[in-house]
Each structure stands twice: as structure tokens, then as C-alpha cells.
Design an enzyme around this catalytic site. Sequence first.
Site, PDB file in Angstrom:
ATOM      1  N   VAL A 260      -0.034   4.508   4.840  1.00 30.49           N
ATOM      2  CA  VAL A 260      -0.674   3.339   5.442  1.00 30.49           C
ATOM      3  C   VAL A 260       0.374   2.424   6.064  1.00 30.49           C
ATOM      4  O   VAL A 260       0.179   1.876   7.159  1.00 30.49           O
ATOM      5  CB  VAL A 260      -1.502   2.576   4.384  1.00 30.49           C
ATOM      6  CG1 VAL A 260      -1.998   1.248   4.931  1.00 30.49           C
ATOM      7  CG2 VAL A 260      -2.691   3.425   3.929  1.00 30.49           C
ATOM      8  N   GLY A 261       1.498   2.257   5.376  1.00 28.77           N
ATOM      9  CA  GLY A 261       2.561   1.393   5.882  1.00 28.77           C
ATOM     10  C   GLY A 261       3.136   1.875   7.198  1.00 28.77           C
ATOM     11  O   GLY A 261       3.424   1.072   8.098  1.00 28.77           O
TER      12      GLY A 261
ATOM     13  N   GLU B 125       5.617  -3.340   1.543  1.00 20.60           N
ATOM     14  CA  GLU B 125       5.828  -2.999   0.133  1.00 20.60           C
ATOM     15  C   GLU B 125       5.039  -1.714  -0.124  1.00 20.60           C
ATOM     16  O   GLU B 125       3.841  -1.743  -0.396  1.00 20.60           O
ATOM     17  CB  GLU B 125       5.334  -4.135  -0.769  1.00 20.60           C
ATOM     18  CG  GLU B 125       6.084  -5.447  -0.600  1.00 20.60           C
ATOM     19  CD  GLU B 125       7.526  -5.385  -1.057  1.00 20.60           C
ATOM     20  OE1 GLU B 125       7.916  -4.360  -1.669  1.00 20.60           O
ATOM     21  OE2 GLU B 125       8.278  -6.334  -0.794  1.00 20.60           O
TER      22      GLU B 125
ATOM     23  N   GLY C 182       0.823  -1.199   0.000  1.00 24.22           N
ATOM     24  CA  GLY C 182       0.000   0.000   0.000  1.00 24.22           C
ATOM     25  C   GLY C 182       0.857   1.248   0.000  1.00 24.22           C
ATOM     26  O   GLY C 182       2.043   1.214  -0.330  1.00 24.22           O
ATOM     27  N   SER C 183       0.266   2.345   0.384  1.00 20.89           N
ATOM     28  CA  SER C 183       0.981   3.622   0.403  1.00 20.89           C
ATOM     29  C   SER C 183       1.926   3.688   1.600  1.00 20.89           C
ATOM     30  O   SER C 183       1.785   2.945   2.578  1.00 20.89           O
ATOM     31  CB  SER C 183      -0.020   4.776   0.490  1.00 20.89           C
ATOM     32  OG  SER C 183      -0.677   4.776   1.751  1.00 20.89           O
TER      33      SER C 183
ATOM     34  N   CYS D 205       3.524   0.350  -8.350  1.00 20.11           N
ATOM     35  CA  CYS D 205       4.521   0.915  -7.433  1.00 20.11           C
ATOM     36  C   CYS D 205       5.875   1.023  -8.123  1.00 20.11           C
ATOM     37  O   CYS D 205       6.732   1.791  -7.691  1.00 20.11           O
ATOM     38  CB  CYS D 205       4.623   0.087  -6.158  1.00 20.11           C
ATOM     39  SG  CYS D 205       4.885  -1.663  -6.436  1.00 20.11           S
TER      40      CYS D 205
END
Length: 511
Positions: free
Chosen positions: A244-245, A262, A240-241, A296
Amino acid sequence: MNKLLLKLGIEEYNFGVSTGVSWRKTNGVLIDSISPIDNTKIGSVYSAGKDDYGYVMAKATEAFKVWRTIPAPERGEVVRQIGLALRNAKDDLGELVTLEMGKIIQEGLGEVQEMIDICDFAVGQSRLLNGFTMHSERKNHRMYDQYHPLGVVGVITSFNFPVAVWAWNSMVAAIAGNVVVWKPSSKTPLAAIATQKIIQNVLKENGVPEGVFNLIIGPSKEFGDDMLKDRRIPLISLTGSTKVGKHASEIVGARLGKTIMELGGNNAVIVSQHADLSMAIPSIVFGAVGTAGQRCTSTRRVIVHESIYDNVKKSLVGAYKQLGCKIGNPLDGEALIGPLIDGYSVKAFENALQRAVAEGGKVIFGGKSLMGKQYKSKNFVVPAIVEAENYYKIVQEETFAPIVYLIKYKTFEEAIELNNNVPQGLSSSVFTLNMRESEMFLSGVGSDCGIANVNSGTSGAEIGGAFGGEKDTGGGRESGSDSWKAYMRRQTNTINYGNELPLAQGIKFAF
């Protein structure tokens, strides 16, 4: 299209929880799956709630007790059969991925092929979960290390690869003896349900316990943080972004859990004056506009030597002009660029271009939203090329849309510095026929990214290599190489086969 959905077991209304073969009736918030192609509803899912999450975790923890005792090659045989099931369903599942996510049909099929490829990889890996032996410093002692299953692996995936990233994680985790709880994106729930239904017969025929392959669909606000806090899940793999990570890492880190993160990418291609432009230009175009810039690993920046800058700019603009007639319905085999996932992404695209211009950049191609009879939603845009400087705030960010920034450099050392001077560190590339430049780029003073390619683009990683990046990309590695080790716990063993009890380091302790 109804025929396709029926073949995949997708109904008008679907339940969002499965523990393998069985499905649990859920009555949570209704999630509508909307195709970005024409904004029509494909189907709906009754999402899961906290009680459903508890049910899934109970099944998963019990299943782990059984699954870890099955020899790894037998687990690999189940994965092999899953790969065969995916082969048989490739065309249908690939079409559903395109319908639900919006990537062109060739990429939809390619995503399913990634699932098949990782199954093949994992089957071989099931016989190579190797440890390492070493000589002991003590007489009549033997030492070695080995790897054991971790337990429940939580896999949280994003919309842009609705099924492949699950396979990257789940197939490797499964051969390592773990069970998986998969939380897919609520934007692409039907592809996840279809995948679960494709593998059901394999699970049933092999007597795989309920709870080994689990699916739970629902808004993060319902049970997302519960999943991150849950000590029964030793490993969370999240795609995710960066925002969020970071949130997830704080929660998992607070309980000293493990993560595979990731996250965002801000990937650059360096184009040297020694580059073969007949290779570089097509690679940049695919990297920048493939999946409508929603990878990504998408190419975000092109760092060009000043002596060939004008030539590269002209070539890219010419190539983008040719793409104009190739923007359209991704189910049409002629289309090369499909829609963005939704209106929010279109707005982010437009805002990024406005910010780039405000900071001094110049849009030299594209940047408009497309309207007309051939565009049945407002999610289609013309990919943009922007002349910019690397230090612009908007260039330092990842915009999940087809925008590429052109940046000049004078020396190769400067090019590497520009490549590295962003918060993210996922993928990078250099096009050069100069051996010194390519070797410097791959050296310890070169690219600081997890992926560094020579005469190959930033996008389109093979499953045989470890995938992931550094800095704000999160540091995680998944898929190939020795990434399987992340899904296991490492144990060092010492065996004393003598009749004395010497201590390490020659310590004497007599009493």
C-alpha cells in the site's frame, strides 16, 4: 456492552464524517464493525463518498488560514486539554479498542495512554519550534532558518493501532499549525468515531474552527486515491503494508508531495552467547505474541548463537506452553493473547506456516487454529515457533500474525548480516552483556533499522523517540524527538540591515 458504547457516543448507526464538532450526514456504503472476539456486530457506519471528501477538504483548507495564525503555545493549550479529555475517557476508549481490534485489555489501555503521552509531548514542543541562526558571509547581514505550518496533513491509519497513530501524527501536526484529515481503517471505525467525540467539547470550548480536526471514514476505492492526488494536502502520513505504501508513494511523489511512510517490519532479535537469557526470553515472547503478532514492531526472527541455540529453543517452547491457557477473550484480564483481526489474517497465518515447511522449515510449536466453547470466533490461533533459514522467501516477508522464526549464527558479524538481510528495516534488538557487540550493533556497520535496541525487545517503542524505519519500511519518522519538523516547511531567511548590496560568494554585478 451497550452501556459502554452509549458513554462514548456510539450508536447502532453512525455517520462517517466530522469536521470537528459537527457531523455530516453520509449515505455511502454501510460499514459494519465486527468484533474479532466473537464475530458479532458492534455498530455500523455510513461511509463517506467523493462529495463528502470535497466537503471536508473545503472546511480544512479554510480552517488552516485561521489555525496557522494562532500562536503555537495556544494551540498547545488545546492539545493539553485534549490530553485531559483522553485521560478521563481512558478506560472506556481502551475497552472499545480491545472490543473492536482484539488486543488484550492492557494493550487497549496502553494504546490510549500513548495518546495521552503524545499530547503531553506535543504541549511541551509547542514552545520549542526552534529554528537555527548562523553567521552570514556578507557584512551587515543576518541569517537564520525557521519553520512554518505546511497546511492540510492527511493521516491514514491501520487497524492494529486504531487511535494511537492518529494521535502521534495529529497532536504534533496541530501544534505545528496544521489541520488534519484522518482516514482510519474501515476495520476499526468506531474507535475513531469515539475519539472524535471525546475531543469535541475541547474544540467547542476553545472555539477551534471547524476543519482543524477532521474525520472521514470510507473505502479507499471511494476517495483514497483522490486524497493521495490532492495538491491541497502537502503531506500524507500513511501507516500500512509496504504494498500500500508503494502505491501511495508513487501517487504522492508524482505531484512532488511529502510523505511519512510507516510500513512493514521484519524485526529480529539477536541473542548472543553473552546474553542474559532471563531478560531475553520474556522480551522475545512479548515481542512475538503481543497484539497476537499484529504490530509492525513484532518480533519475527530470533537469531541465536549456535552455542546456546538449543537452550534458547527449549526455553521459548517452554514459555509458549505456559501461554496456552492465556489465549482467550482479550476483555478478560487474565488473557495475554487475543484473536487475529479476521479470517483473512488466520488464513495468512496458516499459509505462511505451510510455505515455511515447504521451504524446509520445521514447526516446533503451535500453528493451529483454536476451536471450542471458550473461543467464540475462528480468529484465535496458537502462536508458532519455526526453525528456519533467513533466506527462505517466507522469512523475507512480513506475516502479520504470531509466527517467530529461529535462526542460528556463528559469528556476531554474521548475526548482523542476517539481521539486515531482509527488505524491511524497522526495529531490531540485541541481547548481550558484551560491550563490543552492543557497540558494533549500534554503529554504522551494525543494524540498518530505524530502531536498534540493546537488552530491550523490538516491540514497545516510547513516544519520546522518533519512530520509523528504513528500506521497505518507508523511511518516515513520527512521534517524538525532532519528528515535528516533518510536519512543517523550512525557510531560510537573510536580512540586510546595511546600506550596501553585496552579493554572496563575492560576485560583482555592476551596470
